[in-house]
Design a protein around this motif. Structure first.
Motif, mmCIF file in Angstrom:
data_model
loop_
_atom_site.group_PDB
_atom_site.id
_atom_site.type_symbol
_atom_site.label_atom_id
_atom_site.label_comp_id
_atom_site.label_asym_id
_atom_site.label_seq_id
_atom_site.Cartn_x
_atom_site.Cartn_y
_atom_site.Cartn_z
ATOM 1 N N GLU A 36 0.832 -1.211 0.000
ATOM 2 C CA GLU A 36 0.000 0.000 0.000
ATOM 3 C C GLU A 36 0.866 1.261 0.000
ATOM 4 N N ARG A 37 1.963 1.217 0.715
ATOM 5 C CA ARG A 37 2.879 2.364 0.742
ATOM 6 C C ARG A 37 3.521 2.561 -0.631
ATOM 7 N N LEU A 38 3.912 1.470 -1.263
ATOM 8 C CA LEU A 38 4.497 1.562 -2.602
ATOM 9 C C LEU A 38 3.479 2.098 -3.607
ATOM 10 N N LYS A 39 2.248 1.650 -3.515
ATOM 11 C CA LYS A 39 1.198 2.138 -4.417
ATOM 12 C C LYS A 39 0.941 3.629 -4.205
ATOM 13 N N ALA A 40 1.025 4.076 -2.965
ATOM 14 C CA ALA A 40 0.856 5.504 -2.686
ATOM 15 C C ALA A 40 1.973 6.304 -3.336
ATOM 16 N N TYR A 41 3.206 5.786 -3.274
ATOM 17 C CA TYR A 41 4.316 6.468 -3.942
ATOM 18 C C TYR A 41 4.106 6.513 -5.457
ATOM 19 N N VAL A 42 3.587 5.435 -6.029
ATOM 20 C CA VAL A 42 3.299 5.427 -7.469
ATOM 21 C C VAL A 42 2.300 6.537 -7.796
ATOM 22 N N SER A 43 1.246 6.628 -7.014
ATOM 23 C CA SER A 43 0.236 7.671 -7.236
ATOM 24 C C SER A 43 0.838 9.063 -7.096
ATOM 25 N N LEU A 44 1.658 9.237 -6.075
ATOM 26 C CA LEU A 44 2.300 10.532 -5.853
ATOM 27 C C LEU A 44 3.189 10.899 -7.038
ATOM 28 N N CYS A 45 4.013 9.959 -7.470
ATOM 29 C CA CYS A 45 4.904 10.223 -8.605
ATOM 30 C C CYS A 45 4.111 10.527 -9.875
ATOM 31 N N ASN A 46 3.012 9.804 -10.087
ATOM 32 C CA ASN A 46 2.186 10.049 -11.270
ATOM 33 C C ASN A 46 1.541 11.426 -11.232
ATOM 34 N N LEU A 48 2.728 14.046 -9.696
ATOM 35 C CA LEU A 48 3.776 15.062 -9.830
ATOM 36 C C LEU A 48 4.455 15.047 -11.200
ATOM 37 N N ALA A 49 4.290 13.965 -11.951
ATOM 38 C CA ALA A 49 4.981 13.810 -13.241
ATOM 39 C C ALA A 49 4.619 14.945 -14.183
ATOM 40 N N GLY A 50 5.639 15.526 -14.747
ATOM 41 C CA GLY A 50 5.435 16.585 -15.730
ATOM 42 C C GLY A 50 4.760 17.809 -15.160
ATOM 43 N N SER A 51 4.906 18.022 -13.868
ATOM 44 C CA SER A 51 4.216 19.138 -13.222
ATOM 45 C C SER A 51 4.912 20.474 -13.457
ATOM 46 N N GLY A 52 5.989 20.454 -14.192
ATOM 47 C CA GLY A 52 6.658 21.699 -14.535
ATOM 48 C C GLY A 52 7.874 21.965 -13.676
ATOM 49 N N GLU A 53 8.638 22.948 -14.111
ATOM 50 C CA GLU A 53 9.909 23.220 -13.451
ATOM 51 C C GLU A 53 9.746 23.651 -11.997
ATOM 52 N N TYR A 54 8.595 24.213 -11.628
ATOM 53 C CA TYR A 54 8.411 24.657 -10.248
ATOM 54 C C TYR A 54 8.203 23.479 -9.296
ATOM 55 N N GLU A 55 7.736 22.361 -9.820
ATOM 56 C CA GLU A 55 7.518 21.173 -9.010
ATOM 57 C C GLU A 55 8.572 20.105 -9.275
ATOM 58 N N GLN A 56 9.567 20.428 -10.063
ATOM 59 C CA GLN A 56 10.614 19.469 -10.442
ATOM 60 C C GLN A 56 11.281 18.856 -9.219
ATOM 61 N N LYS A 58 10.113 18.529 -6.216
ATOM 62 C CA LYS A 58 9.174 17.641 -5.518
ATOM 63 C C LYS A 58 9.058 16.299 -6.238
ATOM 64 N N GLU A 59 8.978 16.353 -7.561
ATOM 65 C CA GLU A 59 8.868 15.107 -8.314
ATOM 66 C C GLU A 59 10.111 14.242 -8.128
ATOM 67 N N LEU A 60 11.278 14.822 -8.268
ATOM 68 C CA LEU A 60 12.517 14.058 -8.113
ATOM 69 C C LEU A 60 12.669 13.515 -6.691
ATOM 70 N N SER A 61 12.249 14.290 -5.711
ATOM 71 C CA SER A 61 12.301 13.841 -4.321
ATOM 72 C C SER A 61 11.343 12.669 -4.093
ATOM 73 N N ALA A 62 10.153 12.755 -4.661
ATOM 74 C CA ALA A 62 9.178 11.668 -4.522
ATOM 75 C C ALA A 62 9.685 10.391 -5.188
ATOM 76 N N ILE A 63 10.332 10.529 -6.326
ATOM 77 C CA ILE A 63 10.882 9.364 -7.019
ATOM 78 C C ILE A 63 11.985 8.726 -6.179
ATOM 79 N N ARG A 64 12.859 9.543 -5.600
ATOM 80 C CA ARG A 64 13.925 9.009 -4.745
ATOM 81 C C ARG A 64 13.345 8.292 -3.530
ATOM 82 N N ALA A 65 12.313 8.873 -2.936
ATOM 83 C CA ALA A 65 11.672 8.239 -1.780
ATOM 84 C C ALA A 65 11.023 6.915 -2.187
ATOM 85 N N TYR A 66 10.398 6.885 -3.342
ATOM 86 C CA TYR A 66 9.789 5.654 -3.869
ATOM 87 C C TYR A 66 10.858 4.596 -4.116
ATOM 88 N N LEU A 67 11.955 4.993 -4.729
ATOM 89 C CA LEU A 67 13.062 4.068 -4.993
ATOM 90 C C LEU A 67 13.621 3.518 -3.675
#
Length: 145
Positions: A36-46, A48-56, A58-67
């Motif tokens: 369930e935690r991994l699925k939440a990270y997938v949702s979070l990353c999705n 945030l994906a392509g959310s633009g340079e202002y959220e870049q 956050k997206e990279l941080s979420a991906i690192r946390a998911y990894l």
């Protein structure tokens, strides 16, 4: 008194209306475990994906946390997915140094764990990036291997 209650209601409603799905996931993450935690990270990353340079960041941080979470749980499928998300985030945010730096390790992981769909998607992104950088001969050579 009536106006004060109405004002408190409006403030509370506005606060709830401002909360985004991203905020909700961040609030839930500490309570979740396992798949369930991994699925939440997938949702979070999705989200945030392509959310633009202002959220870049956050997206990279979420991906690192998911990894990190996938590695901690020793979940190969999620780890491969997180690695591919990282590759494509670097690709999409035009971060070629980070893209080329992480790619060999990620491709090796995907290959050794038979994650072929993600492997070839990332490998294809490498060829596209080489073409974008006008390194046509290198791209052709690698595509022919």
């Amino acid at each position: 008194m009536r106006h004060a209650c109405l004002l408190l209601f409006l403030i509370g409603f506005t606060t709830l209306a401002v909360a985004t799905p991203i905020d909700s996931i961040y609030r839930l993450l500490p309570q979740l475990e396992g798949e369930e935690r991994l699925k939440a990270y997938v949702s979070l990353c999705n989200l945030l994906a392509g959310s633009g340079e202002y959220e870049q960041a956050k997206e990279l941080s979420a991906i690192r946390a998911y990894l990190n979470e996938a590695q901690k749980q020793k979940n190969v499928d999620h780890e491969a997915n997180a690695r591919s998300l990282q590759v494509f985030a670097y690709y999409n945010y035009n971060m070629p140094d980070s893209f080329f730096a992480c790619l060999p390790e990620h491709l090796e992981f995907m290959s050794s764990n038979k994650q072929w769909y993600l492997y070839y998607a990332c490998w294809n992104a490498r060829i596209e990036r080489l073409l974008y950088d006008e390194k046509v001969q290198t791209a052709l050579r690698e595509a022919g291997q």
